[in-house]
Write a protein that holds these residues in place. Structure first.
Motif, mmCIF file in Angstrom:
data_model
loop_
_atom_site.group_PDB
_atom_site.id
_atom_site.type_symbol
_atom_site.label_atom_id
_atom_site.label_comp_id
_atom_site.label_asym_id
_atom_site.label_seq_id
_atom_site.Cartn_x
_atom_site.Cartn_y
_atom_site.Cartn_z
ATOM 1 N N ASN A 52 0.815 -1.214 0.000
ATOM 2 C CA ASN A 52 0.000 0.000 0.000
ATOM 3 C C ASN A 52 0.852 1.270 0.000
ATOM 4 N N THR A 54 4.146 3.484 -2.283
ATOM 5 C CA THR A 54 4.921 3.569 -3.518
ATOM 6 C C THR A 54 6.328 3.024 -3.306
ATOM 7 N N LYS A 316 -6.571 -2.261 -2.537
ATOM 8 C CA LYS A 316 -5.663 -1.970 -3.644
ATOM 9 C C LYS A 316 -5.177 -0.521 -3.547
ATOM 10 N N PHE A 317 -3.864 -0.353 -3.648
ATOM 11 C CA PHE A 317 -3.274 0.985 -3.567
ATOM 12 C C PHE A 317 -3.197 1.598 -4.963
ATOM 13 N N ASN A 318 -3.706 2.822 -5.082
ATOM 14 C CA ASN A 318 -3.631 3.557 -6.342
ATOM 15 C C ASN A 318 -2.461 4.530 -6.261
ATOM 16 N N PRO A 319 -1.347 4.258 -6.954
ATOM 17 C CA PRO A 319 -0.162 5.113 -6.830
ATOM 18 C C PRO A 319 -0.373 6.530 -7.374
ATOM 19 N N ASP A 320 -1.351 6.700 -8.259
ATOM 20 C CA ASP A 320 -1.600 8.021 -8.828
ATOM 21 C C ASP A 320 -2.257 8.963 -7.822
ATOM 22 N N THR A 321 -3.144 8.418 -6.990
ATOM 23 C CA THR A 321 -3.858 9.249 -6.010
ATOM 24 C C THR A 321 -3.315 9.087 -4.598
ATOM 25 N N GLU A 325 -8.201 1.689 -2.583
ATOM 26 C CA GLU A 325 -9.463 1.366 -3.241
ATOM 27 C C GLU A 325 -9.801 -0.096 -2.987
ATOM 28 N N SER A 327 -10.198 -3.944 -3.496
ATOM 29 C CA SER A 327 -9.514 -4.984 -4.267
ATOM 30 C C SER A 327 -10.550 -6.001 -4.736
ATOM 31 N N SER A 369 -15.568 -7.515 -5.526
ATOM 32 C CA SER A 369 -14.717 -6.939 -4.483
ATOM 33 C C SER A 369 -14.587 -7.940 -3.346
ATOM 34 N N PRO A 383 -12.554 5.867 -2.208
ATOM 35 C CA PRO A 383 -11.093 5.831 -2.015
ATOM 36 C C PRO A 383 -10.674 6.695 -0.840
#
Length: 417
Positions: A52, A54, A316-321, A325, A327, A369, A383
């Motif tokens: 979770n 980067t 799930k980790f969103n690296p952009d935000t 979120e 999974s 999910s 998110p």
């Protein structure tokens, strides 16, 4: 009568104060020892990656064993305090051998669970072994209960007494129930995991709830001498547990510098099982596990592979935000059996999970999910940052404990008087 010896008020207060002081020392020692042990864990290849984040730097894993070791040392140092006073003063009562046996059996079960849990962290045992390990570690607990307490009668609620009578003798079934309680407690905390701080956090809230219950019962002055000692016994075990857990939580909080590992989950679960079983308030203990029970029931279709279950069900980790979120479990609809297809339709109808059909290259996949309480929360709040999600999960745990206390007192009075 067994377990009837009770300390004088002065001895009780003195023992509790010593226990509290040891708990504070255990907190500071564990807080300093955990980071100093991290290089040893990294050198031994005991580390993981925080999915979770980067950053993919190695994070020491299994630091629950340090926490458990400090706890055991604190408890070993505490053993002589209440019992040496009882042996030294004696007075009209003989030495409380039954209480001494119970105390040692409790620590033996906890010690076994820490050892087996660390073995799981090192060897990464399959799930079926995670059911066997707590069963083995609970055997000293059940034997101590047999030879000291051996109470297997349950009280029937008033509305059902005209059918079943006022009491039911469960005999060996009660021991099966206690063994299952140990298995549930150890695995329930392990299942509700996947974000920084949630394993330690929920354990601290549960421990604080049981301590509150113990203090309420001790202040009522309506308990028998045996029940009085059961609640003291629970306090003796839980105060140092809270101390070392807070130290581990300090390092495991977002952004986590260590992972607690299965060792801590087993250690925490067995500690709760010990106080619930030997303290003879197993049903009340389960009231403080309401979120874990809900999470377990919600997870049953995946745990028993009626619906496909991925290796990791963490968000799930969103690296952009930088947000977490939901999974998903991805599978082809034809791979589901009749029961699985029915459950998917039921879950979709009740909106318990996010179901996406027609996915995949050929459009024949279903994405569902993952069935966890953490994913369920993300479904409704959207998110979210990891630390805020942990705070929500701990708030749910606190609300669950308050509900447990409400069920234990106002509602129990209606059903049991």
């Amino acid at each position: 009568a067994k377990m009837e010896h009770v300390q004088s008020t002065g001895n009780v207060v003195g023992s509790l104060l010593c226990n509290a002081v040891l708990s504070v020392f255990a907190f500071f020692i564990a807080k300093q020892l955990i980071p100093s042990m991290c290089p040893n864990f990294l050198k031994a290849q005991l580390f993981g990656r925080d999915l979770n984040k980067t950053s993919k730097d190695p994070v020491p894993e299994g630091l629950g064993v340090v926490c458990g070791t400090v706890y055991l040392v604190a408890m070993f140092l505490f053993i002589p305090i209440p019992f040496f006073i009882a042996w030294l003063l004696k007075g009209p009562h003989p030495f409380p051998h039954d209480q001494f046996v119970v105390f040692l059996a409790a620590l033996l079960s906890i010690c076994c669970m820490i050892l087996l849990g660390f073995g799981d962290d090192v060897l990464n045992l399959p799930w079926r072994h995670k059911l066997i390990l707590p069963t083995v570690a609970s055997l000293p607990l059940l034997i101590a209960y047999l030879v000291t307490i051996n109470r297997t009668v349950i009280v029937v609620p008033h509305p059902l007494q005209f059918l079943l009578g006022s009491h039911i003798q469960l005999s060996v079934l009660y021991y099966i129930y206690m063994g299952m309680l140990a298995v549930f407690c150890t695995n329930a905390i392990n299942i509700l995991a996947g974000i920084n701080g949630v394993e330690c956090g929920q354990s601290v809230v549960i421990a604080a709830s049981v301590i509150t219950f113990n203090l309420i019962e001790l202040s009522c002055n309506q308990s028998t001498p045996a029940a009085h000692w059961f609640h003291l016994f629970s306090l003796y075990l839980l105060l140092p547990f809270v101390g070392v857990s807070l130290a581990l939580l300090h390092h495991n909080w977002y952004p986590s510098s260590v992972f607690v590992g299965d060792t801590y989950c087993y250690f925490a679960g067995m500690t709760f099982a010990v106080v619930g079983i030997l303290g003879h308030f197993g049903k009340t203990l389960l009231l403080f596990f309401l979120p874990q029970i809900v999470n377990f029931l919600f997870s049953v279709p995946q745990l028993f592979h009626v619906i496909p279950c991925p290796r990791h069900r963490l968000p799930k980790f969103n690296p952009d935000t930088g947000l977490l979120e939901m999974s998903y479990s991805e599978f082809k609809e034809r791979d589901l059996g009749p029961m699985g297809q029915f459950l998917i339709k039921l879950i979709e109808f009740l909106r318990l999970a996010d179901v996406k059909r027609g996915r995949g290259k050929e459009g024949d996949e279903i994405w569902v999910s993952n069935l966890t309480l953490i994913n369920f929360v993300i479904k409704f709040v959207g998110p979210i940052k990891e630390d805020k999600l942990t705070m929500i999960m701990l708030a749910i745990q606190v609300v669950g404990s308050l509900m447990g206390l409400f069920i234990r007192y106002p509602l129990a009075w209606i059903f049991y008087g």
